[in-house]
Design a protein around this motif. Sequence first.
Motif, PDB file in Angstrom:
ATOM      1  N   SER A  62     -69.284   4.849  56.776  1.00  0.00           N
ATOM      2  CA  SER A  62     -70.237   3.993  57.366  1.00  0.00           C
ATOM      3  C   SER A  62     -71.103   3.519  56.299  1.00  0.00           C
ATOM      4  CB  SER A  62     -70.744   4.625  58.254  1.00  0.00           C
ATOM      5  OG  SER A  62     -70.010   5.333  59.496  1.00  0.00           O
ATOM      6  N   TYR A  63     -71.532   2.216  56.590  1.00  0.00           N
ATOM      7  CA  TYR A  63     -72.720   1.739  55.674  1.00  0.00           C
ATOM      8  C   TYR A  63     -73.559   0.957  56.474  1.00  0.00           C
ATOM      9  CZ  TYR A  63     -69.375   2.447  51.844  1.00  0.00           C
ATOM     10  OH  TYR A  63     -68.534   3.169  51.097  1.00  0.00           O
ATOM     11  N   GLU A  64     -75.007   1.144  55.785  1.00  0.00           N
ATOM     12  CA  GLU A  64     -76.183   0.339  56.692  1.00  0.00           C
ATOM     13  C   GLU A  64     -76.176  -0.868  55.926  1.00  0.00           C
ATOM     14  OE1 GLU A  64     -80.411   1.897  57.940  1.00  0.00           O
ATOM     15  OE2 GLU A  64     -80.340   1.206  55.925  1.00  0.00           O
ATOM     16  N   ILE A  65     -76.114  -2.031  57.006  1.00  0.00           N
ATOM     17  CA  ILE A  65     -75.910  -3.464  56.424  1.00  0.00           C
ATOM     18  C   ILE A  65     -77.175  -4.259  56.873  1.00  0.00           C
ATOM     19  CG2 ILE A  65     -74.696  -5.664  56.405  1.00  0.00           C
ATOM     20  CD1 ILE A  65     -72.207  -3.714  56.115  1.00  0.00           C
ATOM     21  N   VAL A  66     -77.931  -4.880  56.140  1.00  0.00           N
ATOM     22  CA  VAL A  66     -78.922  -5.550  56.503  1.00  0.00           C
ATOM     23  C   VAL A  66     -78.637  -7.120  56.488  1.00  0.00           C
ATOM     24  CG1 VAL A  66     -81.312  -6.248  56.202  1.00  0.00           C
ATOM     25  CG2 VAL A  66     -80.555  -4.115  55.377  1.00  0.00           C
ATOM     26  N   VAL A  67     -78.909  -8.079  57.800  1.00  0.00           N
ATOM     27  CA  VAL A  67     -78.361  -9.393  57.616  1.00  0.00           C
ATOM     28  C   VAL A  67     -79.779 -10.272  57.520  1.00  0.00           C
ATOM     29  CG1 VAL A  67     -77.248 -11.113  58.902  1.00  0.00           C
ATOM     30  CG2 VAL A  67     -76.470  -8.934  59.112  1.00  0.00           C
ATOM     31  N   PHE A  68     -79.622 -11.160  56.429  1.00  0.00           N
ATOM     32  CA  PHE A  68     -80.940 -11.881  56.061  1.00  0.00           C
ATOM     33  C   PHE A  68     -80.443 -13.315  56.461  1.00  0.00           C
ATOM     34  CE2 PHE A  68     -81.522  -8.520  53.458  1.00  0.00           C
ATOM     35  CZ  PHE A  68     -83.034  -8.370  53.109  1.00  0.00           C
ATOM     36  N   GLY A  69     -81.563 -14.032  57.220  1.00  0.00           N
ATOM     37  CA  GLY A  69     -81.252 -15.409  57.353  1.00  0.00           C
ATOM     38  C   GLY A  69     -81.275 -16.308  55.992  1.00  0.00           C
ATOM     39  N   LYS A  70     -80.883 -17.517  56.221  1.00  0.00           N
ATOM     40  CA  LYS A  70     -81.168 -18.479  54.876  1.00  0.00           C
ATOM     41  C   LYS A  70     -82.340 -18.466  54.454  1.00  0.00           C
ATOM     42  CE  LYS A  70     -76.840 -20.790  55.545  1.00  0.00           C
ATOM     43  NZ  LYS A  70     -76.054 -22.033  55.726  1.00  0.00           N
ATOM     44  N   ASN A  71     -83.371 -18.132  55.201  1.00  0.00           N
ATOM     45  CA  ASN A  71     -84.972 -18.070  54.822  1.00  0.00           C
ATOM     46  C   ASN A  71     -85.311 -16.917  54.290  1.00  0.00           C
ATOM     47  OD1 ASN A  71     -84.819 -16.712  57.040  1.00  0.00           O
ATOM     48  ND2 ASN A  71     -86.202 -17.807  58.226  1.00  0.00           N
ATOM     49  N   GLU A  80     -73.777 -19.689  60.746  1.00  0.00           N
ATOM     50  CA  GLU A  80     -74.538 -20.684  59.875  1.00  0.00           C
ATOM     51  C   GLU A  80     -75.723 -20.422  59.603  1.00  0.00           C
ATOM     52  OE1 GLU A  80     -73.585 -21.547  63.453  1.00  0.00           O
ATOM     53  OE2 GLU A  80     -71.505 -21.661  62.745  1.00  0.00           O
ATOM     54  N   GLY A  81     -76.591 -19.614  60.354  1.00  0.00           N
ATOM     55  CA  GLY A  81     -77.876 -19.357  59.870  1.00  0.00           C
ATOM     56  C   GLY A  81     -77.736 -17.940  58.883  1.00  0.00           C
ATOM     57  N   THR A  82     -76.707 -17.504  58.623  1.00  0.00           N
ATOM     58  CA  THR A  82     -76.868 -16.132  57.854  1.00  0.00           C
ATOM     59  C   THR A  82     -76.418 -16.422  56.291  1.00  0.00           C
ATOM     60  OG1 THR A  82     -75.514 -15.074  59.625  1.00  0.00           O
ATOM     61  CG2 THR A  82     -75.357 -14.036  57.589  1.00  0.00           C
ATOM     62  N   GLY A  83     -77.679 -16.038  55.570  1.00  0.00           N
ATOM     63  CA  GLY A  83     -77.797 -16.183  54.176  1.00  0.00           C
ATOM     64  C   GLY A  83     -77.317 -15.193  53.113  1.00  0.00           C
ATOM     65  N   LYS A  84     -77.248 -13.888  53.584  1.00  0.00           N
ATOM     66  CA  LYS A  84     -76.620 -12.792  52.746  1.00  0.00           C
ATOM     67  C   LYS A  84     -76.659 -11.561  53.500  1.00  0.00           C
ATOM     68  CE  LYS A  84     -81.274 -11.872  50.656  1.00  0.00           C
ATOM     69  NZ  LYS A  84     -82.034 -11.889  49.533  1.00  0.00           N
ATOM     70  N   LEU A  85     -75.790 -10.725  52.963  1.00  0.00           N
ATOM     71  CA  LEU A  85     -75.936  -9.288  53.504  1.00  0.00           C
ATOM     72  C   LEU A  85     -76.213  -8.382  52.481  1.00  0.00           C
ATOM     73  CD1 LEU A  85     -72.263  -9.471  55.584  1.00  0.00           C
ATOM     74  CD2 LEU A  85     -74.629  -9.874  56.588  1.00  0.00           C
ATOM     75  N   LEU A  86     -77.021  -7.263  52.820  1.00  0.00           N
ATOM     76  CA  LEU A  86     -77.238  -6.412  52.033  1.00  0.00           C
ATOM     77  C   LEU A  86     -76.886  -5.047  52.242  1.00  0.00           C
ATOM     78  CD1 LEU A  86     -79.077  -4.820  49.673  1.00  0.00           C
ATOM     79  CD2 LEU A  86     -80.990  -4.763  51.254  1.00  0.00           C
ATOM     80  N   ILE A  87     -76.016  -4.401  51.398  1.00  0.00           N
ATOM     81  CA  ILE A  87     -75.367  -2.943  51.742  1.00  0.00           C
ATOM     82  C   ILE A  87     -76.372  -2.228  51.178  1.00  0.00           C
ATOM     83  CG2 ILE A  87     -73.673  -1.406  51.135  1.00  0.00           C
ATOM     84  CD1 ILE A  87     -72.903  -4.266  52.323  1.00  0.00           C
ATOM     85  N   ASN A  88     -77.243  -1.795  52.240  1.00  0.00           N
ATOM     86  CA  ASN A  88     -78.501  -0.716  52.058  1.00  0.00           C
ATOM     87  C   ASN A  88     -78.213   0.380  51.486  1.00  0.00           C
ATOM     88  OD1 ASN A  88     -81.278  -1.328  51.968  1.00  0.00           O
ATOM     89  ND2 ASN A  88     -81.427  -0.353  54.079  1.00  0.00           N
ATOM     90  N   GLY A  89     -76.848   0.972  51.858  1.00  0.00           N
ATOM     91  CA  GLY A  89     -76.494   2.188  51.399  1.00  0.00           C
ATOM     92  C   GLY A  89     -75.535   3.012  52.363  1.00  0.00           C
ATOM     93  N   PRO A  90     -74.764   3.928  51.950  1.00  0.00           N
ATOM     94  CA  PRO A  90     -73.850   4.620  52.986  1.00  0.00           C
ATOM     95  C   PRO A  90     -74.671   5.213  54.078  1.00  0.00           C
ATOM     96  CG  PRO A  90     -74.017   5.975  50.653  1.00  0.00           C
ATOM     97  CD  PRO A  90     -74.914   4.689  50.692  1.00  0.00           C
TER      98      PRO A  90
END
Length: 142
Positions: free
Chosen positions: A63-72, A104-114
């Motif tokens: 399992s990984y914690e993932i943070v979704v950032f918008g294009k902004n 369409e509004g998603t800019g990047k995904l950060l894998i915050n860690g396991p």
Amino acid sequence: MRFSQIAAAYATALLMAGTAPAQSQQETPHISLELNKLEASGTACRLSFVMENRSSQDIDAASYEIVVFGKNDVINQMSVFDFGVLPQDKTIVRQFELSNLTCEGTGKLLINGPAGCSTEFVSGHCTTPLSLQSRTSVSLIQ
């Protein structure tokens, strides 16, 4: 120098050159995580991942914690993605739907860690490095 000596020296050089790349191409154990596709699904965005376990062991739970950032670059959502079992040297595909998120509004995904790692439970995904790639316009970062 005779032709046979030159040919033997050339063949030896070719053999030595042929073994060098093989030795340098030995992989460091890792888990490969690729964001392969994003697609709209009603009011949700479906994220499709391709994973390869290139570690030296089967992983029972990843399992990984993932943070979704918008294009902004503003955080939109934070979730734990349960990829499940990752057999060694196996490729798997996992899909996740994030409600109230537009692709369409998603800019990047950060894998915050396991996620799910503790001193009592140390799964292979807790210590195995990730190798990231995205085949979409959305970046996948650590």
